[in-house]
Structures are given as structure tokens and as C-alpha cells.
Design a protein around this motif. Structure first.
Motif, PDB file in Angstrom:
ATOM      1  N   ALA A  42      57.428  28.718  59.996  1.00 50.81           N
ATOM      2  CA  ALA A  42      57.467  29.911  60.849  1.00 50.81           C
ATOM      3  C   ALA A  42      57.080  29.572  62.279  1.00 50.81           C
ATOM      4  O   ALA A  42      57.740  30.014  63.243  1.00 50.81           O
ATOM      5  CB  ALA A  42      56.541  30.991  60.281  1.00 50.81           C
ATOM      6  N   MET A  43      56.026  28.777  62.450  1.00 52.97           N
ATOM      7  CA  MET A  43      55.607  28.379  63.798  1.00 52.97           C
ATOM      8  C   MET A  43      56.660  27.503  64.467  1.00 52.97           C
ATOM      9  O   MET A  43      56.962  27.664  65.655  1.00 52.97           O
ATOM     10  CB  MET A  43      54.268  27.639  63.731  1.00 52.97           C
ATOM     11  N   LEU A  44      57.261  26.590  63.696  1.00 50.12           N
ATOM     12  CA  LEU A  44      58.268  25.697  64.266  1.00 50.12           C
ATOM     13  C   LEU A  44      59.485  26.472  64.739  1.00 50.12           C
ATOM     14  O   LEU A  44      59.990  26.239  65.849  1.00 50.12           O
ATOM     15  CB  LEU A  44      58.675  24.647  63.230  1.00 50.12           C
ATOM     16  N   PHE A  45      59.959  27.417  63.939  1.00 49.21           N
ATOM     17  CA  PHE A  45      61.129  28.201  64.326  1.00 49.21           C
ATOM     18  C   PHE A  45      60.829  29.079  65.542  1.00 49.21           C
ATOM     19  O   PHE A  45      61.685  29.248  66.425  1.00 49.21           O
ATOM     20  CB  PHE A  45      61.607  29.069  63.156  1.00 49.21           C
ATOM     21  N   ALA A  46      59.616  29.646  65.600  1.00 52.27           N
ATOM     22  CA  ALA A  46      59.252  30.475  66.751  1.00 52.27           C
ATOM     23  C   ALA A  46      59.222  29.641  68.030  1.00 52.27           C
ATOM     24  O   ALA A  46      59.748  30.053  69.071  1.00 52.27           O
ATOM     25  CB  ALA A  46      57.898  31.138  66.514  1.00 52.27           C
TER      26      ALA A  46
END
Length: 306
Positions: A39-43
Motif C-alpha cells: 500500500a505504501m509503495l503504490f501510494a
């Protein structure tokens, strides 16, 4: 950064039956950690490729939470850093790096350090030296180093005040940052997988006993593979540039992880925080990136100069 050597999780009994504990010995819930990490990587990648100022703001938010965790950990050990000037500098540094480049970033660090000194001096002499040292150290460790992850955007001339990239063209600096993040994730992932299955020889048993040389080798092998592919197909550089970049990233990320482990051991804590399920605190995720970012920026700058 993930532990590079983990034994299988302990077994627990539930209603007379034995089942495997989903949380490994190292205290890491792998499914939760994977979900939060993705989730953090995609954001971050979404902001980086489509809304650059949003990426800078995300970096700033991570830095704010990281500094807050360090502040709380130091406070629990009896050292209180001047949080207001420290937070002001934390907000200023990524923006200074994006809009002004390296010179502005250095100037923001200098002003923030002076502000910490003056602020604490006005509060009295008792404990002031430790407080000032802690404030300057935290500024240099978290917001200053992580701001190097923003500098490639300025260096490539891709700065835009608000909105998407002009003309929809993503500058080379954004691809460089994406490669940096991909290599840090590769270091983490391959190190964890190899170390969990093959790790037997600890790297630094007094600092982080779960990190193994086998896991470190897995990190290098996996990151080199990813770096070579990214160098050829994303950055348009020769394969050896990607290999050199990958080795530099693994070395820097491992050093950053060990450095944070030393700080936590000194403070007598396991994690800097508990805000990220499966990861601990924000600083437990930033420990690799803060060291890898300046190394990547220097390698990219040398490659551009060559």
C-alpha cells in the motif's frame, strides 16, 4: 528493513490442538507487513509518476512521523529534544530539496539546527547539551537524509509546483527515485527470503542477531538482478550501472538498518513505534531508505556526469 534470518514461528495450542503461530519469532506478521508495504509503495509510486508534489508531501509526512517516533523514544529515555523547531525543519527540508536543490537543502538543515540551538538555549541550561545534540542528530538522520530521495526531481529539471507532470512526460529523476525504491524493496524481500531459509551466520550478533550473511548475499543477488533489468529497460543505462547501483543500495540499506538497531538497543526498545501493522513504526521502514537515498543520489549524479 526485514530481518534477514528468521526461524519458523513457534507453535501454540488452541483447544487442545497445535497450530503454527502466524507471527514469526522476529515478531513480524508477514501478511500484514506485505499488505502495508505494498500500500505504501503504490501510494508513493502513484504520487511520483502522476502528481510529483504529492510525492514530496508523502515524503514529508513520513519524515514527520519518523521524527515524532524518535522524539517519543528519546523522551522515554530522559532526553527531550526541541520538537517545535525540529518539526519545522522536518517540513522545510523536503520542500527545499524539491524547489531549491542541494544548496537549499543544506541551508534548511543549517537554519533548523540553529533554531534548535536557540530554542533550547531559551529553556535553561539543565540538560541543554543532550537536548541540542539529540535535536541536531534527529534533523540530520531523518528529514535531511530522506530529502535526498526528492533531489533527483530537482536535478533533472522536473520541478512543477502543482498538478501532474507537464505534458504528461515523467522526467528521468522520477524514474531514478522509482528505481531506488524498487531496489530497497528488493533488498528487503530477497534478504528476508534467503535469510529465513538459509541464514546461519549472523552479520552483527551484538547489534541485530537475526541478520545473517546468507541473507545479505540474497539481498545482493536479488537486487543486482532487479538493478540490471531496471538499468537497461527503465533508466537507459548499461547493465553494469544497475549492478553497481544495486550493490551500493544493499550496502547503504543494510548500514541504515544496523544503525537504527544500534539506536534502539541504546534506548532499550524493540521498535520505534507501532503505527504500521507488521512493521513496527515508520522509522522501522525508513531506516534503509534514509541511508540509501544519498548514496543513490551520488551514484545517479556520477552516472549523469559520466
Amino acid at each position: 528493513m526485514a530481518d534477514q534470518q528468521q526461524a519458523p514461528g513457534p507453535r501454540v495450542r488452541v483447544r487442545g490442538k497445535e497450530r503454527k503461530n502466524p507471527t514469526p519469532k522476529a515478531g513480524r506478521n508477514l501478511p500484514a507487513a506485505t499488505a502495508v508495504g505494498l500500500a505504501m509503495l503504490f501510494a508513493v509510486l502513484g504520487g511520483l509518476l502522476f502528481m510529483p508534489l504529492a510525492f514530496v508531501l508523502i515524503v514529508t509526512v513520513f519524515a514527520i512521523f519518523g521524527v515524532w517516533e524518535v522524539f517519543r523514544a528519546l523522551e522515554a529515555s530522559g532526553t527531550r529534544l526541541p520538537i517545535i523547531p525540529a518539526m519545522t525543519g522536518t517540513v522545510a527540508m523536503p520542500l527545499a530539496a524539491y524547489f531549491g536543490g542541494p544548496e537549499s537543502l543544506l541551508f534548511a538543515l543549517l537554519l533548523s539546527s540553529v533554531a534548535v540551538l536557540l530554542w533550547r538555549s531559551l529553556e535553561g541550561a539543565a540538560g541543554s547539551a543532550r537536548s541540542i545534540y539529540a535535536g541536531v542528530f534527529t534533523l540530520a538522520w531523518v528529514p535531511f537524509l530522506i530529502s535526498f530521495a526528492v533531489l533527483p526531481l530537482h536535478a533533472s529539471g522536473g520541478v512543477t509546483p502543482i498538478g501532474p507532470w507537464p505534458g504528461g512526460v515523467v522526467p528521468v529523476g522520477a524514474w531514478q527515485i522509482g528505481t531506488l525504491l524498487l531496489l530497497v524493496v528488493s533488498n528487503d524481500t530477497f534478504g528476508y527470503l534467503v535469510g529465513a531459509s538459509l541464514g546461519k551466520h549472523p552479520m552483527a550478533p551484538k547489534i541485530s542477531p537475526k541478520k545473517s550473511w546468507e541473507g545479505f548475499g540474497g539481498s545482493i543477488a536479488g537486487a543486482v538482478l532487479v538493478g540490471v533489468l531496471a538499468s537497461i529497460f527503465v533508466l537507459g543505462q548499461p547493465w553494469w550501472f544497475g549492478a553497481a547501483l544495486a550493490v551500493g543500495m544493499v550496502a547503504a540499506a543494510t548500514a541504515g538498518d544496523l544503525a537504527e538497531s544500534m539506536v534502539k538497543r541504546e534506548l532499550g526498545i524493540k521498535d520505534m513505534g507501532n503505527g504500521l501493522p507488521g512493521h513496527g513504526g515508520v522509522m522501522d521502514r525508513l531506516d534503509s531508505i534514509v541511508f540509501a537515498s544519498p548514496v543513490a543520489f551520488m551514484i545517479f549524479s556520477a552516472g549523469a556526469g559520466g
